[in-house]
Design an enzyme around this catalytic site. Structure first.
Site, PDB file in Angstrom:
ATOM      1  N   HIS A 121      -0.903   6.920   3.287  1.00  0.00           N
ATOM      2  CA  HIS A 121      -0.374   8.180   3.798  1.00  0.00           C
ATOM      3  C   HIS A 121       1.060   7.855   4.206  1.00  0.00           C
ATOM      4  CE1 HIS A 121      -0.649  11.546   6.741  1.00  0.00           C
ATOM      5  NE2 HIS A 121      -1.749  11.904   6.105  1.00  0.00           N
ATOM      6  N   ASP A 198      -7.069   2.019   8.488  1.00  0.00           N
ATOM      7  CA  ASP A 198      -6.949   3.457   8.730  1.00  0.00           C
ATOM      8  C   ASP A 198      -8.216   4.105   8.167  1.00  0.00           C
ATOM      9  OD1 ASP A 198      -6.538   6.160   8.446  1.00  0.00           O
ATOM     10  OD2 ASP A 198      -4.562   5.999   7.510  1.00  0.00           O
ATOM     11  N   GLN A 201      -9.869   8.881   6.528  1.00  0.00           N
ATOM     12  CA  GLN A 201     -10.486   9.568   5.395  1.00  0.00           C
ATOM     13  C   GLN A 201     -11.876   9.011   5.079  1.00  0.00           C
ATOM     14  OE1 GLN A 201     -10.364  12.698   3.702  1.00  0.00           O
ATOM     15  NE2 GLN A 201      -8.296  12.118   4.279  1.00  0.00           N
ATOM     16  N   LYS A 224     -11.450  15.180  11.360  1.00  0.00           N
ATOM     17  CA  LYS A 224     -11.902  15.060   9.967  1.00  0.00           C
ATOM     18  C   LYS A 224     -13.407  14.860   9.877  1.00  0.00           C
ATOM     19  CE  LYS A 224      -7.503  13.999   8.050  1.00  0.00           C
ATOM     20  NZ  LYS A 224      -6.572  13.050   7.493  1.00  0.00           N
ATOM     21  N   CYS A 362       0.960  13.937   1.657  1.00  0.00           N
ATOM     22  CA  CYS A 362       1.534  12.889   2.520  1.00  0.00           C
ATOM     23  C   CYS A 362       1.406  11.524   1.864  1.00  0.00           C
ATOM     24  CB  CYS A 362       0.871  12.847   3.895  1.00  0.00           C
ATOM     25  SG  CYS A 362       1.035  14.361   4.794  1.00  0.00           S
TER      26      CYS A 362
HETATM   27  C1  LIG Z   1      -5.422  12.559   7.910  1.00  0.00           C
HETATM   28  C2  LIG Z   1      -5.033  11.177   7.707  1.00  0.00           C
HETATM   29  C3  LIG Z   1      -4.170  10.530   8.617  1.00  0.00           C
HETATM   30  C4  LIG Z   1      -3.538  11.232   9.786  1.00  0.00           C
HETATM   31  O1  LIG Z   1      -4.452  11.676  10.727  1.00  0.00           O
HETATM   32  P1  LIG Z   1      -3.948  12.502  11.998  1.00  0.00           P
HETATM   33  O2  LIG Z   1      -5.176  13.102  12.563  1.00  0.00           O
HETATM   34  O3  LIG Z   1      -2.985  13.549  11.475  1.00  0.00           O
HETATM   35  O4  LIG Z   1      -3.265  11.549  12.912  1.00  0.00           O
HETATM   36  C5  LIG Z   1      -3.888   9.205   8.395  1.00  0.00           C
HETATM   37  N1  LIG Z   1      -4.393   8.534   7.342  1.00  0.00           N
HETATM   38  C6  LIG Z   1      -5.217   9.123   6.445  1.00  0.00           C
HETATM   39  C7  LIG Z   1      -5.780   8.324   5.309  1.00  0.00           C
HETATM   40  C8  LIG Z   1      -5.556  10.457   6.589  1.00  0.00           C
HETATM   41  O5  LIG Z   1      -6.378  11.039   5.711  1.00  0.00           O
END
Ligand SMILES: *Cc1c(COP(=O)(O)O)cnc(C)c1O
Length: 404
Positions: A121, A198, A201, A224, A362
């Site tokens: 991202h 991270d 997702q 999410k 993004c």
């Molecule tokens: C959505 C997402 C983010 C950002 O999450 P926020 O809730 O906006 O901080 C970061 N990395 C990945 C892979 C995402 O899908």
């Protein structure tokens, strides 16, 4: 398998119409919809025990504090952290990543290296660039293949004793690739590097076990996975959380303050300055309970079915190209139709009640790699159905007809 009809009844928004058509919500990778139990938990907090936490002797404050700390325990259990104070409550993934990036500015020196993946991202690449500028460390990138997989052989070549931190997403939001994070973590550890995953997702589809993964840090956002916006968590191994300086100064994060010196509070409070999103954290805990009551194995199996079904239907459409064809994929499909702009497709199918994302998601570096400005992205959740996929395909064919 779970009762899909019953599950859909848990989500009030799924009853609404958009432009006169039943809503088909396929933008789950941007944010998920919310079950009534989670919405009720927010209303219950604000209606019945709204108070600030950790500092009050009065009843409401004690009730709010215990609900907040209970949510932390639910999160600890969900991710299988060994200690509750290894769970730091944040405003979301972005916050968690910045907390680690900020902390590493004290731990890095010139010549050190950070490795990130090409599947990130882009908002999450910026903190590492800032960190490298500040410390003189170098940023290295694990490249991707046409299928949207990471080139693990190149990762092996990038790793060295200079590597201090590896940052990679568990699942790519743009392509859906499930990255081999256990392998990445183990390889990084051979060189003594810390690993931050991270999980924004991945967590809607997979239940990660941070002890089995053995990562130093794992972060995600509640919104999410059926929880509220503006709240999330970062897991950190105790020894690493102790190594990092606090991210923000303020109330809650100190144990003693004089004008000469401040001593920091113990974990997790050291990283939780100021009044947190109390309702949000409670809602996060309820959302995890809800998803666990359905079961992550069932969720993954069902979403896999939706993914296979939709992939077959899309592949049958002339001039349609899917980006990201990794063997291991979460329920995200990015595609383009030759000669058509993703935005135009998205706008027309919205008129037919269908919500998909269009653009670069993004993840500009991925789009640059494929030399495209963006894609149409359909992302599925466990409350979606094959009937909805049929409606989506029908709408897509109409859009293609109108635009060509
Ligand atoms: C959505 C997402 C983010 C950002 O999450 P926020 O809730 O906006 O901080 C970061 N990395 C990945 C892979 C995402 O899908």
């Amino acid at each position: 398998m779970f009762d899909i009809k019953k599950v859909r009844e848990d989500f009030p928004i799924l009853n609404r119409k958009v432009n006169g058509k039943p809503l088909v919500y396929f933008d789950n990778a941007a944010t998920s919809q919310k079950p009534q139990v989670m919405i009720d938990a927010l209303v219950d907090y604000y209606s019945n025990y709204n108070a600030n936490i950790h500092r009050g002797v009065h009843t409401l404050s004690q009730e709010a504090t215990s609900a907040y700390e209970e949510a932390r325990l639910k999160i600890q259990k969900h991710f299988n952290a060994s200690k509750s104070y290894e769970i730091i409550l944040t405003s979301g993934t972005t916050h968690g990543i910045n907390m680690v990036a900020n902390g590493f500015s004290d731990l890095l020196s010139k010549g050190d290296e950070i490795i990130v993946s090409a599947l990130e991202h882009h908002s999450n690449i910026v903190p590492w660039q800032m960190l490298c500028e500040k410390t003189g460390a170098l940023l290295k990138v694990i490249p991707m293949t046409l299928k949207g997989e990471l080139e693990m052989a190149v990762f092996d070549e990038l790793l060295s004793s200079k590597t201090k931190l590896v940052f990679v997403n568990h699942v790519s939001n743009a392509l859906g690739t499930i990255n081999p994070i256990k392998q990445i973590i183990d390889k990084a550890h051979e060189f003594g590097a810390a690993v931050l995953i991270d999980g924004a997702q991945a967590t809607p589809h997979i239940k990660p076990d941070v002890q089995a993964l053995d990562c130093e840090f794992y972060t995600c956002s509640a919104h999410k996975l059926c929880g509220p916006t503006g709240v999330g968590m970062i897991y950190g191994k105790e020894e690493w959380l102790n190594k990092l300086p606090p991210y923000q100064g303020g109330g809650e994060m100190i144990s003693e303050v004089t004008f000469e010196k401040t001593t920091y509070a113990d974990l997790p409070h050291k990283f939780e300055a100021g009044t947190p999103n109390i309702a949000g954290v409670i809602g996060f805990g309820v959302a995890l309970d809800y998803m666990n009551s359905i079961g992550f194995d069932q969720i993954a199996a069902y979403e896999d079915e939706l993914l296979t079904y939709a992939t077959e239907k899309l592949n049958a459409i002339d001039k349609l190209l899917i980006y990201g064809t990794s063997q291991k994929k979460a329920a995200v499909i990015s595609f383009n139709v030759e000669g058509l702009h993703p935005y135009d497709i998205g706008s027309i199918i919205d008129k037919l009640g269908i919500a998909v994302r269009t653009g670069h998601h993004c993840a500009q570096p991925i789009m640059d790699y494929y030399k495209i400005p963006g894609t149409v992205r359909a992302s599925f959740s466990f409350y979606n159905t094959k009937e909805e996929i049929d409606l989506f395909i029908e709408a897509l064919l109409r859009a293609i007809n109108m635009l060509s």
